[in-house]
Design a protein around this motif. Structure first.
Motif, PDB file in Angstrom:
ATOM      1  N   THR A 105     -26.593 -87.214 -25.794  1.00 46.83           N
ATOM      2  CA  THR A 105     -25.444 -86.532 -26.377  1.00 46.83           C
ATOM      3  C   THR A 105     -25.894 -85.964 -27.709  1.00 46.83           C
ATOM      4  N   VAL A 152     -25.039 -84.035 -30.870  1.00 47.43           N
ATOM      5  CA  VAL A 152     -23.986 -83.535 -31.754  1.00 47.43           C
ATOM      6  C   VAL A 152     -24.619 -82.493 -32.675  1.00 47.43           C
ATOM      7  N   LEU A 209     -20.107 -87.292 -37.681  1.00 50.76           N
ATOM      8  CA  LEU A 209     -20.295 -87.836 -36.342  1.00 50.76           C
ATOM      9  C   LEU A 209     -18.910 -88.123 -35.775  1.00 50.76           C
ATOM     10  N   THR A 255     -16.387 -89.535 -30.062  1.00 51.38           N
ATOM     11  CA  THR A 255     -17.613 -89.568 -29.267  1.00 51.38           C
ATOM     12  C   THR A 255     -18.208 -90.965 -29.253  1.00 51.38           C
TER      13      THR A 255
END
Length: 298
Positions: A87, A89, A123, A127
């Motif tokens: 993942t 970001v 962040l 997520t």
């Protein structure tokens, strides 16, 4: 959602430029001829832990801030090639990068690009929570902004581990990680009193296990209040680079811990994985297999 992920690795994705030097420290000179060459490849602490866990058969997922840059594409390609979900970001600062000077004996000096680290990129908490909800365990690398993810991870109920690397036992930067984790790894490199530091981590935080690695001298294992020495494993080949040995140790240990093995056996797994990593040239990202690890530990 259920546990679709054995280990969620947070942080530590990046790119290293590896330079073989004739000695460390490197004496001043106007120039050096570098042979064999200068190589740039994906692989920093979180990448190495994720690769190590994946090679041992654990379902691993990696999340970090990645830039839209050539370094970011190298990181993405590494994960695609190794089959490790990532993942990514978006990071306005760019993908983390460093230069590693590697001596003939495998010792390493790392120069990290500080312009690509810090608290500037957010962040998304959603997520972190979504990934944690699907995970059994989370390994948190001490890069930012992952200290901020620790409360959400703890609330999710997953167990946590972290690696403090060459912490001196004093710097406040490392403390949130040290005190939040159930399993804490660190190096003895900068510690004047390793046992005292290990017991302080366990007394002040949540750690059930603290492991301090000491290279060729093995490791110290603190579990259930008892301190034991774990001998280093014999490398299966010439030692060419110590880069990633601590990350490999953590991966091997977590493999055993998540399998329900006792801490001493987990540390033996870590020692074998760390020794294997020392035989892998700095220009490659590789990890010991499950079959080799189990065979070496009997």
């Amino acid at each position: 959602m259920g546990c679709e992920i054995d280990v969620l690795v947070l942080g530590g994705a990046g790119v290293d430029t590896v330079v073989r030097v004739p000695e460390l420290p490197l004496p001043y000179a106007d120039s050096y001829l570098i042979d064999p060459g200068i190589v740039t490849r994906a692989g920093q602490s979180g990448d190495f832990v994720a690769l190590g866990l994946g090679a041992l058969g654990l379902r691993t997922h990696h999340v970090d801030l990645i830039g839209d840059d050539p370094e970011g594409e190298l990181v993405r390609a590494l994960h695609r090639h190794r089959g490790i979900p990532l993942t990514a970001v978006a990071s306005a600062r760019g993908t983390k990068r460093a230069v590693n000077l590697v001596g003939p004996d495998g010792r390493r000096l790392s120069l990290y690009d500080a312009t690509r680290a810090g608290d500037g990129d957010p962040l998304p908490e959603a997520t972190v929570r979504a990934l944690a909800a699907a995970s059994r365990h989370a390994h948190v690398v001490i890069t930012q902004p992952f200290a901020g993810a620790l409360p959400a991870l703890r609330e999710s109920g997953v167990t946590l581990s972290t690696d403090l690397h060459d912490w001196d036992g004093i710097s406040s930067y490392h403390e949130p990680f040290a005190l939040a984790a159930d399993v804490v790894f660190l190096s003895t490199t900068a510690l004047s009193a390793p046992e005292r530091t290990m017991r302080s981590i366990a007394a002040r935080g949540r750690a059930r296990i603290v492991v301090a690695t000491a290279g060729a001298e093995g490791a110290l294992l603190l579990a259930d209040g008892e301190l034991t020495h774990v001998p280093a494993a014999v490398p299966p080949g010439p030692v060419v680079d110590t880069n990633g040995a601590g990350d490999a140790f953590a991966a091997g240990f977590l493999f055993g811990w998540l399998s329900g093995d006792d801490p001493r056996r987990c540390a033996s797994y870590g020692a074998v994985a760390g020794a294997y990593a020392c035989t892998v040239p700095a220009t490659r990202a590789d990890a010991v297999s499950r079959e080799v690890l189990l065979a070496a530990c009997g």
